[in-house]
Design an enzyme around this catalytic site. Structure first.
Site, mmCIF file in Angstrom:
data_model
loop_
_atom_site.group_PDB
_atom_site.id
_atom_site.type_symbol
_atom_site.label_atom_id
_atom_site.label_comp_id
_atom_site.label_asym_id
_atom_site.label_seq_id
_atom_site.Cartn_x
_atom_site.Cartn_y
_atom_site.Cartn_z
ATOM 1 C CG LEU A 90 20.527 28.042 59.056
ATOM 2 C CD1 LEU A 90 21.613 26.999 58.951
ATOM 3 C CD2 LEU A 90 19.408 27.552 59.954
ATOM 4 C CE1 TYR A 91 26.092 36.136 60.070
ATOM 5 C CE2 TYR A 91 25.287 36.968 62.168
ATOM 6 C CZ TYR A 91 26.161 37.045 61.111
ATOM 7 O OH TYR A 91 27.118 38.028 61.093
ATOM 8 C CG HIS A 92 22.652 33.086 66.387
ATOM 9 N ND1 HIS A 92 23.314 34.245 66.721
ATOM 10 C CD2 HIS A 92 21.344 33.398 66.431
ATOM 11 C CE1 HIS A 92 22.448 35.202 66.956
ATOM 12 N NE2 HIS A 92 21.233 34.724 66.776
ATOM 13 C CB SER A 108 27.837 30.215 60.451
ATOM 14 O OG SER A 108 27.354 31.544 60.606
#
Length: 276
Positions: free
Chosen positions: A148-150, A152
């Site tokens: 999820l972080y990647h 974004s």
């Protein structure tokens, strides 16, 4: 040295606070946003009107526009806009909640896009400026548990890479900062998704245990990272992507080399699909 005015989101802690502190020490002005007013009262007491503060949650698009407009109106000119506010979720893709997905996108992707969109008309009208996007080595390389972080960060890097071509005719430049693991407290602030037992002995579980152990020490020096970002304002032709930290260089070099090698192996099949 030219004294500039900066607009920085997320100045209450981490790189945002460090950049703000360093810039004020240089005699520059900072318009900073934070979710909770009061976190920078110590700096405000010292630097007075050179530190302009506003409460802002970057997921609130109307508030983003109003705050950016007010900052330009109050300060007259802003030379550098820094998208620094961020949020991180750690967990396998099926572990994270719908709400966590929405908040990740709203903060890191949509929030940064809307700050840039709000600032661009002002930068264009004043004849130029610079947008600095704080990303991560995870904007080029990936690690299990960070999907999820990647998502974004890869998304916002694509956005910034594209708009640099749109903005160049107006004297507006773009820098994407890709730090490695840095001692800003970001790791401790990660939101950990509720774990599924199925992932306990997988790379996701190992990374979760690693961060949860409290033994991890980031190799990057946060003061040096902040100083390197601040220094880009003095460069006439800075790189589009600024890698900071030997771990960032290593991880991104490996990832990009693997992607390039894979692409090279497809040269013939790629050409075979051309119209004859």
């Amino acid at each position: 040295m030219t004294h500039r005015t900066w607009f920085i989101t997320g100045v209450s802690s981490g790189l945002g606070r460090l950049m703000t502190t360093q810039l004020l020490a240089r005699g520059e002005r900072v318009a900073g946003t934070l979710r909770t007013l009061g976190a920078l009262d110590d700096l405000k007491a010292i630097h007075g009107d050179r530190l302009w503060l506003a409460q802002l949650d970057v997921t609130d698009t109307p508030a983003v526009r109003a705050t950016v407009n007010r900052a330009f109106a109050d300060l007259g000119r802003i030379d550098v806009v820094v998208n620094n506010a961020g949020y991180g979720v750690l967990g396998a893709a099926e572990e994270v909640t719908d709400a966590q997905i929405d908040h990740q996108i709203a903060t890191n992707l949509v929030g940064s896009i809307q700050v840039a969109r709000a600032a661009i008309p002002h930068l264009r009208a004043q004849g130029g400026g610079r947008i600095i996007q704080i990303s991560t080595m995870g904007g080029q390389a990936t690690f299990p548990g960070g999907s999820l972080y990647h998502m974004s960060k890869w998304g916002i890097e694509g956005f910034m890479d594209a708009i640099r071509h749109e903005l160049a005719p107006f004297g507006i430049s773009v820098i994407i900062v890709e730090p490695g693991s840095t001692g800003t407290g970001f790791g401790k602030a990660l939101v950990i998704a509720d774990p599924l037992e199925s992932y306990a002995e997988t790379p996701v579980g190992q990374i979760r245990s690693f961060f949860g152990s409290g033994n991890y020490k980031s190799p990057g020096d946060a003061e040096k990272v902040a100083a390197a970002i601040v220094a880009t304002a003095d460069e006439a032709s800075p790189p589009l992507r600024l890698a900071l930290g030997s771990d960032a260089y290593g991880a991104m070099h490996r990832a990009l080399s693997e992607r390039l090698a894979e692409l090279e192996g497809q040269k013939d099949i790629a050409a075979s699909s051309d119209a004859q």
